[in-house]
Design a protein around this motif. Structure first.
Motif, mmCIF file in Angstrom:
data_model
loop_
_atom_site.group_PDB
_atom_site.id
_atom_site.type_symbol
_atom_site.label_atom_id
_atom_site.label_comp_id
_atom_site.label_asym_id
_atom_site.label_seq_id
_atom_site.Cartn_x
_atom_site.Cartn_y
_atom_site.Cartn_z
ATOM 1 N N ALA A 134 6.319 21.529 -78.387
ATOM 2 C CA ALA A 134 5.725 20.285 -77.888
ATOM 3 C C ALA A 134 4.715 19.721 -78.883
ATOM 4 O O ALA A 134 4.638 18.512 -79.093
ATOM 5 N N ALA A 135 3.948 20.619 -79.507
ATOM 6 C CA ALA A 135 2.963 20.171 -80.488
ATOM 7 C C ALA A 135 3.648 19.559 -81.705
ATOM 8 O O ALA A 135 3.216 18.536 -82.237
ATOM 9 N N LEU A 173 10.236 7.980 -77.666
ATOM 10 C CA LEU A 173 8.910 8.321 -77.151
ATOM 11 C C LEU A 173 7.818 7.632 -77.953
ATOM 12 O O LEU A 173 6.769 7.262 -77.402
ATOM 13 N N SER A 174 8.041 7.432 -79.245
ATOM 14 C CA SER A 174 7.093 6.657 -80.050
ATOM 15 C C SER A 174 7.029 5.215 -79.548
ATOM 16 O O SER A 174 5.952 4.611 -79.511
ATOM 17 N N CYS A 175 8.175 4.683 -79.155
ATOM 18 C CA CYS A 175 8.213 3.333 -78.556
ATOM 19 C C CYS A 175 7.377 3.298 -77.282
ATOM 20 O O CYS A 175 6.578 2.367 -77.067
ATOM 21 N N GLY A 194 16.590 6.100 -75.036
ATOM 22 C CA GLY A 194 16.790 6.930 -76.214
ATOM 23 C C GLY A 194 18.015 7.803 -76.049
ATOM 24 O O GLY A 194 18.714 7.732 -75.039
ATOM 25 N N PHE A 195 18.271 8.629 -77.052
ATOM 26 C CA PHE A 195 19.383 9.568 -77.035
ATOM 27 C C PHE A 195 18.835 10.992 -77.088
ATOM 28 O O PHE A 195 17.700 11.210 -77.492
ATOM 29 N N ASP A 196 19.617 11.935 -76.686
ATOM 30 C CA ASP A 196 19.393 13.384 -76.788
ATOM 31 C C ASP A 196 18.795 13.996 -75.530
ATOM 32 O O ASP A 196 19.139 15.103 -75.173
ATOM 33 N N ASP A 197 17.841 13.290 -74.876
ATOM 34 C CA ASP A 197 17.392 13.745 -73.559
ATOM 35 C C ASP A 197 16.791 15.149 -73.585
ATOM 36 O O ASP A 197 17.189 16.011 -72.814
ATOM 37 N N TYR A 203 9.793 14.797 -69.125
ATOM 38 C CA TYR A 203 8.419 14.709 -68.646
ATOM 39 C C TYR A 203 7.843 13.299 -68.768
ATOM 40 O O TYR A 203 6.995 12.897 -67.983
ATOM 41 N N GLN A 204 8.321 12.548 -69.753
ATOM 42 C CA GLN A 204 7.799 11.198 -69.962
ATOM 43 C C GLN A 204 8.551 10.135 -69.162
ATOM 44 O O GLN A 204 8.196 8.965 -69.209
#
Length: 207
Positions: A134-135, A173-175, A194-197, A203-204
């Motif tokens: 996660a980090a 997630l940056s978006c 997004g793709f990949d999931d 969580y987001q």
């Protein structure tokens, strides 16, 4: 003499695979990025998005280009050949190496996460690994946001663009983080996909 399966997404380079004529070896492509792009495009069209932005940091990765190709195909089929706006820096998302400042940023983030877990109740190795992962993802998004920031700003200035698509989860997630910082409501103002999931996407609340 046992069967072997090889699974790949052609992550780095397109290549012809020469296989021996043997029933013991089978090759599979794990993900069809072209079809995934088509499906995302169709979903967005069905939900009224006539102009979308596609963000990527990956100029030489076939999966990212195939996703773009799939999006464009869906929009061209709908008579909206200019409906997909492509935003991508000329240089690829950098490979990180020891001594690179970006690597040091990510290393410190991982170290901090592991220290936090280690100083609390004893955690299993898998929990520590998840914290480290996660980090790293968070640090990657920081780097991506820096590379894509000017493109985010440009896209947000075009009111006709109502959906943003990231080439992968980290870009998407940056978006999300950028739009939230600008206090732009998601999804009523901008839809983000997004793709990949991966786990962070779950969580987001990423589509």
């Amino acid at each position: 003499d046992k069967p072997v399966s090889m699974i790949d997404e052609f992550a780095f380079t397109e290549r012809n695979v020469v296989l021996p004529k043997s029933r013991l070896l089978k090759f599979f492509t794990a993900i069809n990025s072209l079809n995934a792009g088509k499906q995302v495009g169709q979903f967005l069209l069905e939900n009224g998005h006539r102009n979308i932005a596609y963000f990527s940091c990956f100029t030489r990765y076939p999966w990212a280009l195939k996703r773009l190709e799939g999006l464009r195909y869906s929009y061209e089929q709908a008579g909206l050949s200019s409906g997909v706006h492509y935003f991508c820096p000329e240089a690829d998302f950098p490979e990180l190496s020891m001594g690179d400042q970006r690597y040091e940023i990510m290393f410190r983030a991982v170290e901090k996460a592991i220290n936090i877990c280690s100083n609390g109740p004893r955690k299993s190795g898998s929990v520590l690994a998840e914290a480290g992962s996660a980090a790293v993802s968070s640090a990657q998004r920081t780097i991506m946001a820096d590379k894509l920031g000017t493109f985010f700003t440009k896209a947000i200035q075009d009111p006709s663009i109502t959906a943003w698509v990231g080439a992968n989860t980290e870009v998407a997630l940056s978006c999300l983080e950028f739009l939230r910082e600008k206090e732009i409501h998601i999804p009523s103002k901008i839809t983000v996909m997004g793709f990949d999931d991966n786990q962070d996407a779950f969580y987001q609340g990423l589509t």
